[in-house]
Design an enzyme around this catalytic site. Structure first.
Site, PDB file in Angstrom:
ATOM      1  N   SER A  23       2.382  -7.994   5.273  1.00 56.41           N
ATOM      2  CA  SER A  23       2.165  -9.181   6.114  1.00 56.41           C
ATOM      3  C   SER A  23       0.871  -9.098   6.927  1.00 56.41           C
ATOM      4  CB  SER A  23       3.359  -9.403   7.054  1.00 56.41           C
ATOM      5  OG  SER A  23       4.526  -9.688   6.309  1.00 56.41           O
ATOM      6  N   ASN A  65      -2.684 -10.273  -3.877  1.00 57.26           N
ATOM      7  CA  ASN A  65      -1.599 -10.256  -4.863  1.00 57.26           C
ATOM      8  C   ASN A  65      -0.955 -11.642  -4.843  1.00 57.26           C
ATOM      9  OD1 ASN A  65       0.554  -9.785  -6.542  1.00 57.26           O
ATOM     10  ND2 ASN A  65       1.658  -8.466  -5.112  1.00 57.26           N
ATOM     11  N   TRP A  66      -1.311 -12.452  -5.837  1.00 56.04           N
ATOM     12  CA  TRP A  66      -0.821 -13.828  -5.862  1.00 56.04           C
ATOM     13  C   TRP A  66       0.654 -13.919  -6.237  1.00 56.04           C
ATOM     14  CZ3 TRP A  66      -5.206 -16.998  -8.762  1.00 56.04           C
ATOM     15  CH2 TRP A  66      -6.379 -16.930  -8.000  1.00 56.04           C
ATOM     16  N   LYS A  67       1.211 -12.854  -6.757  1.00 52.28           N
ATOM     17  CA  LYS A  67       2.607 -12.832  -7.196  1.00 52.28           C
ATOM     18  C   LYS A  67       2.861 -13.985  -8.192  1.00 52.28           C
ATOM     19  CE  LYS A  67       3.920 -10.431  -3.007  1.00 52.28           C
ATOM     20  NZ  LYS A  67       4.960 -10.169  -1.993  1.00 52.28           N
ATOM     21  N   GLY A  94       0.896 -13.491   0.872  1.00 53.08           N
ATOM     22  CA  GLY A  94       0.842 -14.921   1.159  1.00 53.08           C
ATOM     23  C   GLY A  94      -0.518 -15.418   1.614  1.00 53.08           C
ATOM     24  N   GLY A 116       7.033 -10.397   3.370  1.00 53.61           N
ATOM     25  CA  GLY A 116       7.678 -11.702   3.312  1.00 53.61           C
ATOM     26  C   GLY A 116       8.696 -11.936   4.402  1.00 53.61           C
ATOM     27  N   GLU A 161       8.468  -4.967  -5.367  1.00 56.13           N
ATOM     28  CA  GLU A 161       9.271  -5.968  -6.075  1.00 56.13           C
ATOM     29  C   GLU A 161       9.547  -5.536  -7.509  1.00 56.13           C
ATOM     30  OE1 GLU A 161       7.433  -9.479  -3.251  1.00 56.13           O
ATOM     31  OE2 GLU A 161       6.672  -9.224  -5.289  1.00 56.13           O
ATOM     32  N   HIS A 195       4.623  -1.866  -7.432  1.00 57.85           N
ATOM     33  CA  HIS A 195       4.903  -2.772  -6.314  1.00 57.85           C
ATOM     34  C   HIS A 195       6.392  -2.758  -5.998  1.00 57.85           C
ATOM     35  CE1 HIS A 195       5.273  -6.475  -3.962  1.00 57.85           C
ATOM     36  NE2 HIS A 195       3.986  -6.350  -3.703  1.00 57.85           N
ATOM     37  N   GLU A 210       3.070  -0.095   1.344  1.00 59.40           N
ATOM     38  CA  GLU A 210       3.839  -1.311   1.624  1.00 59.40           C
ATOM     39  C   GLU A 210       5.083  -0.962   2.441  1.00 59.40           C
ATOM     40  OE1 GLU A 210       3.929  -4.029  -2.165  1.00 59.40           O
ATOM     41  OE2 GLU A 210       4.794  -2.071  -2.589  1.00 59.40           O
TER      42      GLU A 210
END
Length: 249
Positions: free
Chosen positions: A212, A9-11, A234, A173, A97, A95, A167
């Site tokens: 993570s 997931n490159w966000k 990430g 993060g 976010e 997600h 998640e």
């Protein structure tokens, strides 16, 4: 045997040119990965260049979201019907976010799921709890509700195409990571909840860990019986790390 998946997931990272280069680097190293489905979840602006970069390879394409509507006066939205023509096979929905920053609830996600399936996109449906929910012992209830209110509305045929991603929101993060045993515990719970509705079919549903995950801890996490891969944030922005995670099975 369940499908093993490592999805990136490159966000909101990389320019289209940088994303194309990253995708090419993943493709170049993908021959090192056996029996694992590699998926790149890219920004909408990257669908075209990345689809070209991965053409003919084993790497699959995902969008990071889609609209709850099929078309119309929804400025800034992107319909599932606009995503599918780029060769995307997956879409990330729910997600943390999106839930936190955009107020997405189960009603909205049910509509997004309908749009995804109507356009041939397999949802990677995200569930998970916040830190206060984990610390108060409500994490099982939170995840159960997120599944019951959305996944339980799917038909059997739709369920067959579903990927679930757990998640731990408190581990995204933050540098914190659920232990492998914690991941297994809640993944097993998720599978039990899915089985309560869909029976033995739940044994075939890939459940990814999305908190993570990195090359240094992937092997331990992936060794657990109900962990079928990862939704990588990430670490997906470096081809070598992404591939190293995929090789951790």
């Amino acid at each position: 045997m369940r499908q093993k998946i490592v999805a990136g997931n490159w966000k909101m990272n990389t320019t289209p040119a940088e994303g194309e280069a990253l995708a090419k680097a993943v493709v170049a190293a993908s021959s090192e990965v056996k029996d694992v489905t590699l998926i790149l979840g890219v920004p909408f602006t990257h669908l075209c260049p990345v689809s070209k970069a991965i053409a003919g390879s084993q790497v699959k394409l995902a969008a990071q979201d889609c609209s709850a509507h099929d078309k119309g006066a929804y400025t800034g939205e992107v319909a599932a019907s606009m995503i599918a023509p780029f060769g995307a096979q997956y879409v990330i929905l729910g997600h943390s976010e999106r839930r936190e920053y955009h107020g997405e609830n189960s009603a909205v996600l049910n509509e997004k799921m309908k749009q995804a399936y109507a356009n041939g996109l397999a949802p990677i449906y995200c569930v998970g709890e916040k830190l206060e929910e984990r610390e108060s012992g409500k994490h099982f209830d939170v995840v159960t509700k997120q599944i019951e209110e959305v996944v339980f509305n799917l038909s059997d045929d739709q369920f067959d195409k579903l990927v679930v991603a757990y998640e731990p929101v408190w581990a995204i993060g933050t540098g914190k990571t659920a232990t492998a045993d914690q991941a297994q515990e809640i993944h097993a719970h998720i599978r039990k909840v899915l089985a309560s509705k869909f029976g033995a079919k739940a044994e075939n549903t890939p459940i990814l860990y999305g908190g993570s995950c990195k090359p240094s801890n992937a092997a331990e996490i992936f060794s657990k019986a109900d962990v079928d891969g990862g939704l990588i944030g990430g670490a997906a922005l470096k081809a070598e790390d992404f591939i190293a995670i995929a090789k951790a099975f």
